[in-house]
Design an enzyme around this catalytic site. Structure first.
Site, PDB file in Angstrom:
ATOM      1  N   ASP A  92       0.863  -1.192   0.000  1.00  0.00           N
ATOM      2  CA  ASP A  92       0.000   0.000   0.000  1.00  0.00           C
ATOM      3  C   ASP A  92       0.896   1.237   0.000  1.00  0.00           C
ATOM      4  O   ASP A  92       2.033   1.163  -0.441  1.00  0.00           O
ATOM      5  CB  ASP A  92      -0.957  -0.033   1.201  1.00  0.00           C
ATOM      6  CG  ASP A  92      -2.299   0.624   0.899  1.00  0.00           C
ATOM      7  OD1 ASP A  92      -2.297   1.841   0.646  1.00  0.00           O
ATOM      8  OD2 ASP A  92      -3.326  -0.065   0.896  1.00  0.00           O
ATOM      9  N   HIS A 125       2.051   1.803  -3.184  1.00  0.00           N
ATOM     10  CA  HIS A 125       1.132   2.741  -3.827  1.00  0.00           C
ATOM     11  C   HIS A 125       1.668   4.165  -3.855  1.00  0.00           C
ATOM     12  O   HIS A 125       0.942   5.093  -4.167  1.00  0.00           O
ATOM     13  CB  HIS A 125      -0.225   2.715  -3.124  1.00  0.00           C
ATOM     14  CG  HIS A 125      -0.965   1.429  -3.290  1.00  0.00           C
ATOM     15  ND1 HIS A 125      -2.207   1.199  -2.718  1.00  0.00           N
ATOM     16  CD2 HIS A 125      -0.653   0.285  -3.953  1.00  0.00           C
ATOM     17  CE1 HIS A 125      -2.613  -0.022  -3.028  1.00  0.00           C
ATOM     18  NE2 HIS A 125      -1.686  -0.600  -3.766  1.00  0.00           N
TER      19      HIS A 125
END
Length: 397
Positions: free
Chosen positions: A218, A241
């Site tokens: 993430d 991310h």
């Protein structure tokens, strides 16, 4: 005072405290409290912390080399003097997520002044079993899982030479802290591990993240509401991310976000690069200002530069009304490398409160060998300097 001067001043303060500690500190080795390799050290660490925290002189808790097991635990102040927690070994969390209170972190440090976590050790959250049972996107099953670290309401803190591995949820949550530094910190989990953000920051002032490597499933670094004076320097991110501000605006009680500097970072094969995201059609009305991204290298980053004010994952909201979050004083400078999509920059701002004072300068991103394009919506008079994606762009609003 710029970042380097602040860090030098803080380093001098830490050296002064460390010199005092070497002269008169007590060392609290968990082996003296019954903590042994391959055993559970929860009670030994609890007892060592109690004694160290009560010491009137600077103290150090030591976990020697070896592998240890630790249950969920909060180590809490205030303590009477500076305290260092030096970990040389590997500490394993319980694999079973049911052994945790998901509202808390696996190991939490709270209400301490002049705290240091060091030693080159590893905290292994053993999260693989938990990840398989937490698929929000496909099954809507979003069980609350525990993070590896919680740093709550700390003042003047250093986390250095520490690795966080395979957390069940975020690796680190920073909340209500002032003057906290992460240096030579590593957060590692597979690229497909859900919600394993590296460092999440909320309602904290003076956060420094330097010479750090984050490879997760993430956001490498994420800023929640109330984040102020956050400095990110020489960070390697990927997989993951990217580096994100937000998401913001979902709740009425949120606080403004201001003063972010991201410099000299490398993002490698991440889904996003540098991003600001806010929810549409939600009650939040805070401001986001003084966000600066400079000297960033992108390697095959799918979406290198993003402002997304229509962020709405898993259809949790509607886009009937625009975001109420005002974004201003944002700069993207000297950002180079390769984009994984034709659009190297997408600035999708709110039609209700358009972005203001946005600068793009010396943006040199390519997609399959050609100049990547940019798309801007609801950006008031963007400032374009030097080489830029906008030479091959579509601009609206």
């Amino acid at each position: 005072m710029d970042l380097q001067l602040k860090m030098i001043a803080f380093a001098l303060l830490v050296l002064q405290v460390s010199s005092s500690a070497r002269a008169q500190s007590g060392v609290f080795d968990i082996s003296k409290y019954g903590g042994a390799p391959n055993g559970d050290i929860t009670q030994a660490l609890t007892n060592a912390w109690k004694d160290a925290c009560a010491s009137a002189n600077p103290s150090k808790i030591v976990i020697p080399t070896g592998t240890y097991h630790l249950k969920q635990l909060e180590l809490k102040g205030p303590c009477l003097a500076p305290i260092e927690f030096q970990v040389h070994g590997t500490i394993l969390a319980p694999q079973d997520p049911n052994q945790f209170d998901g509202e808390a972190q696996w190991i939490k440090f709270s209400y301490i002044n002049f705290f240091t976590l060091s030693g080159g050790g590893t905290f292994d959250g053993q999260g693989a079993i938990a990840w398989n049972d937490n698929n929000c996107e496909e099954t809507k099953i979003c069980k609350k899982l525990s993070m590896n670290f919680g740093f709550g309401f700390l003042n003047n803190t250093i986390i250095r030479d520490i690795t966080s591995k395979d957390s069940k949820n975020f690796h680190v949550n920073v909340l209500g802290c002032n003057n906290i530094t992460f240096t030579n910190f590593n957060a590692i989990a597979p690229g497909d591990s859900p919600n394993t953000d590296g460092i999440h920051i909320g309602r904290s002032t003076g956060v420094y993240i330097t010479d750090t490597n984050i490879a997760t499933g993430d956001d490498c670094i994420s800023l929640g509401d109330g984040s102020r004076e956050v400095n990110v320097l020489n960070v390697k991110c990927g997989p993951g991310h990217g580096i994100s501000v937000g998401s913001l605006g979902k709740y009425q009680e949120e606080e403004p976000v201001e003063g972010l500097s991201v410099k000299n970072c490398l993002l490698n094969n991440t889904d996003n690069g540098v991003r600001i995201k806010t929810w549409p059609d939600t009650p939040g009305t805070i401001t986001v200002t003084d966000m600066h991204f400079e000297g960033i290298k992108m390697i095959n980053v799918r979406n290198p530069i993003i402002i997304d004010q229509e962020y709405c994952p898993w259809s949790q909201c509607t886009k009937k009304n625009p975001s109420k979050i005002k974004i201003s004083k944002v700069s993207f400078k000297n950002i180079t490398g390769t984009s994984g999509t034709p659009e190297g920059a997408v600035l999708l701002c709110s039609s209700g409160v358009p972005c203001e004072d946005v600068t793009l300068a010396d943006i040199d991103l390519t997609f399959n060998g050609t100049v990547a394009s940019a798309k801007l919506s609801n950006v008031i008079k963007p400032i374009i300097q030097g080489k830029s994606l906008l030479l091959n762009s579509t601009t609206t609003g």
